[in-house]
Design an enzyme around this catalytic site. Structure first.
Site, mmCIF file in Angstrom:
data_model
loop_
_atom_site.group_PDB
_atom_site.id
_atom_site.type_symbol
_atom_site.label_atom_id
_atom_site.label_comp_id
_atom_site.label_asym_id
_atom_site.label_seq_id
_atom_site.Cartn_x
_atom_site.Cartn_y
_atom_site.Cartn_z
ATOM 1 N N TYR A 152 -41.001 -25.743 125.167
ATOM 2 C CA TYR A 152 -42.237 -23.697 124.939
ATOM 3 C C TYR A 152 -41.178 -22.669 124.306
ATOM 4 O O TYR A 152 -39.397 -22.970 124.995
ATOM 5 C CB TYR A 152 -42.183 -24.226 126.044
ATOM 6 C CG TYR A 152 -42.963 -22.669 126.832
ATOM 7 C CD1 TYR A 152 -44.189 -22.532 126.758
ATOM 8 C CD2 TYR A 152 -41.790 -21.803 127.356
ATOM 9 C CE1 TYR A 152 -44.564 -20.891 126.668
ATOM 10 C CE2 TYR A 152 -42.486 -20.129 128.144
ATOM 11 C CZ TYR A 152 -44.068 -19.961 127.271
ATOM 12 O OH TYR A 152 -44.280 -18.613 127.594
ATOM 13 N N ASP A 247 -33.145 -23.287 120.561
ATOM 14 C CA ASP A 247 -33.660 -22.724 121.950
ATOM 15 C C ASP A 247 -32.570 -22.518 122.767
ATOM 16 O O ASP A 247 -33.296 -23.421 123.790
ATOM 17 C CB ASP A 247 -34.919 -22.182 121.620
ATOM 18 C CG ASP A 247 -35.958 -21.202 122.966
ATOM 19 O OD1 ASP A 247 -35.006 -21.137 123.865
ATOM 20 O OD2 ASP A 247 -36.971 -21.761 123.058
ATOM 21 N N LYS A 275 -32.289 -14.055 129.395
ATOM 22 C CA LYS A 275 -32.403 -14.737 130.615
ATOM 23 C C LYS A 275 -30.970 -13.963 130.597
ATOM 24 O O LYS A 275 -30.472 -12.902 131.263
ATOM 25 C CB LYS A 275 -32.983 -16.287 131.050
ATOM 26 C CG LYS A 275 -34.238 -16.652 130.295
ATOM 27 C CD LYS A 275 -34.469 -17.138 131.580
ATOM 28 C CE LYS A 275 -36.145 -18.303 130.711
ATOM 29 N NZ LYS A 275 -37.470 -17.933 131.123
HETATM 30 N N1 HOZ Z 1 -39.805 -19.771 130.892
HETATM 31 C C1 HOZ Z 1 -40.577 -19.830 132.122
HETATM 32 C C2 HOZ Z 1 -40.648 -21.322 132.233
HETATM 33 N N2 HOZ Z 1 -39.683 -22.375 132.168
HETATM 34 C C3 HOZ Z 1 -41.295 -19.181 132.442
HETATM 35 C C4 HOZ Z 1 -41.338 -18.400 132.865
HETATM 36 C C5 HOZ Z 1 -42.927 -17.681 132.780
HETATM 37 O O1 HOZ Z 1 -43.631 -17.780 131.682
HETATM 38 O O2 HOZ Z 1 -43.056 -16.457 133.613
#
Ligand code: HOZ
Length: 437
Positions: A152, A247, A275
């Site tokens: 993702y 990523d 992050k």
């Molecule tokens: N990056 C987060 C999943 N590991 C998702 C946070 C979100 O979609 O709020």
């Protein structure tokens, strides 16, 4: 911190707030995974956060293994970070013009990663990966990109194909609303399966602009790369003139100070960060050598811009967090705490006879309703999801806040104490026993 200090509400307040939110916010939330659809039940509305704890609007305290999905590696409301943010707030909220903290944060990234000579800050991980793709396509003059099933990279259209995280948890790994004409350029391979990547390069190697990968997959739960996988990607990209994009939005500054690239020793062409580098404020970054990065506006033809990019408050929070994690021994301590937790959870599960496994890399961890940790998308999808849902709520009711999905990793912070770990293991022990009762 005592439970009562941040108590703000009464029994039933979470449900009332969720119903109220549902009348004006889509699904009652602003990011799909927060709606608890993957585990059922009522999301907790957070009133405040301090150190290792979240407190909801009912005044209930939870040990925080969500960490805002990764940024809060030094815990919530760290006094040093808050001081730096307050100082920055006193100088104004946003300029829309350059500020010196942007340069300072970029200098830190350039000093840490040998190949990084230029940085472009943006406001989210999604923006970072989206811009990295555009840059790779502009640099190579090619349209195709290759990603991995279950990885993702945020919500850019080209990347919402067989995606992980909420998209996977809700059973819509390829989003509606994304034109087929666009995603025909997105090739999908299997994580940890070099042959599946080679097959794409054999067929269309001269058309692939980039391979984008989470170098430790963290959105189909945590799946580290098997030996040789990242090295193989590096070799294939170099041979075919494609860029390798790591990523590291989740893994950067979390699995190790230098992220997954420090651990693997594999050097990507471009990195996307987010992050931790924002310390809890909205920040993302694209980073790489000048020869590629300078293709971006204002120096080159690849357009990229953002009103709030390099926002001074966000830069201040990021710099302060990077100060704290640069302290000697930070990652050793973080990893040791996380390892103790993982061992305790596995022992508790084994004692109750629950097929369960867990692992961590630095402060990024995964738990699986499987007898041994998975190495592939196919394996992680074999988890007992119904058992996870029950476990999740037993933990939540016991004051342990985990990411609400069986396909998400969880996050450890330096604010989590030995006593917090013991408390977590004790709650887990009871939960596993209840599952088997
Ligand atoms: N990056 C987060 C999943 N590991 C998702 C946070 C979100 O979609 O709020």
């Amino acid at each position: 911190m005592t439970d009562s200090t941040l108590a703000t509400g009464s029994a039933g307040a979470n449900l009332r707030e969720f119903e109220r939110a549902g009348k004006v916010l889509v699904g009652g939330v602003n990011s799909a995974v927060r709606a608890f659809r993957a585990v059922g039940g009522t999301p907790r509305f957070i009133a405040s956060a301090q150190g290792a704890y979240l407190v909801d609007v009912e005044g209930r305290r939870y040990i925080d293994y969500l960490g805002s999905w990764g940024p809060m590696i030094v815990g919530q409301s760290h006094p040093y970070v808050l001081d730096k943010v307050r100082e920055a707030v006193g100088r104004g909220l946003s300029y829309g013009a350059p500020n010196v903290m942007e340069t300072e944060l970029a200098e830190r990234l350039c000093a840490l990663f040998p190949q990084v000579e230029r940085v472009r800050f943006v406001s989210s991980g999604t923006e970072a990966t989206m811009s990295a793709l555009r840059l790779a396509r502009g640099f190579t003059g090619r349209d195709r990109i290759l990603k991995f099933e279950g990885c993702y990279h945020g919500t850019a259209d080209s990347l919402l194909v067989k995606a992980g995280s909420g998209a996977l948890a809700f059973g819509t790994p390829s989003s509606a609303g994304v034109p087929a004409d666009l995603v025909k350029h997105t090739l999908v391979a299997q994580f940890n399966d070099l042959a599946s990547v080679r097959a794409h390069f054999d067929g269309a190697g001269d058309q692939i602009a980039c391979v984008i990968v989470e170098p430790m997959a963290g959105n189909m739960n945590l799946i580290p790369p098997v030996p040789g996988f990242l090295e193989g990607l590096r070799e294939l990209c170099t041979r075919h003139g494609a860029l390798l994009i790591f990523d590291e939005v989740m893994t950067g500054f979390r699995v190790a100070h230098g992220g997954a690239q420090e651990i693997s020793g594999v050097v990507p062409d471009l990195s996307a960060f987010g992050k931790v580098i924002g310390g809890g404020m909205p920040v993302g970054a694209i980073a790489g050598p000048a020869s590629i990065m300078d293709m971006m506006a204002p120096l080159g033809p690849v357009y990229q811009a953002g009103t709030l990019s390099g926002n001074p408050i966000a830069m201040a929070a990021g710099l302060a967090t990077l100060d704290l994690i640069a302290e000697p021994g930070f990652y050793d301590k973080l990893g040791a705490g996380c390892a103790r937790l993982i061992a305790g959870l596995e022992q508790a599960a084994a004692a109750a006879g629950v097929p369960f496994s867990a692992r961590h890399v630095g402060g990024l961890a995964g738990m699986y309703m499987l007898a041994s940790p998975p190495d592939s998308y196919a394996q992680v999808m074999r988890q007992d999801v119904e058992r996870f849902k029950r476990f999740y709520h037993l933990m939540l009711d016991g004051g342990i806040y985990l990411p609400p999905s069986p396909v998400e990793a969880f996050f450890f912070s330096s604010a989590i104490s030995d006593a917090d770990i013991d408390e977590t293991i004790a709650v887990a022990r009871r939960a596993f026993q209840t599952l088997m009762a």
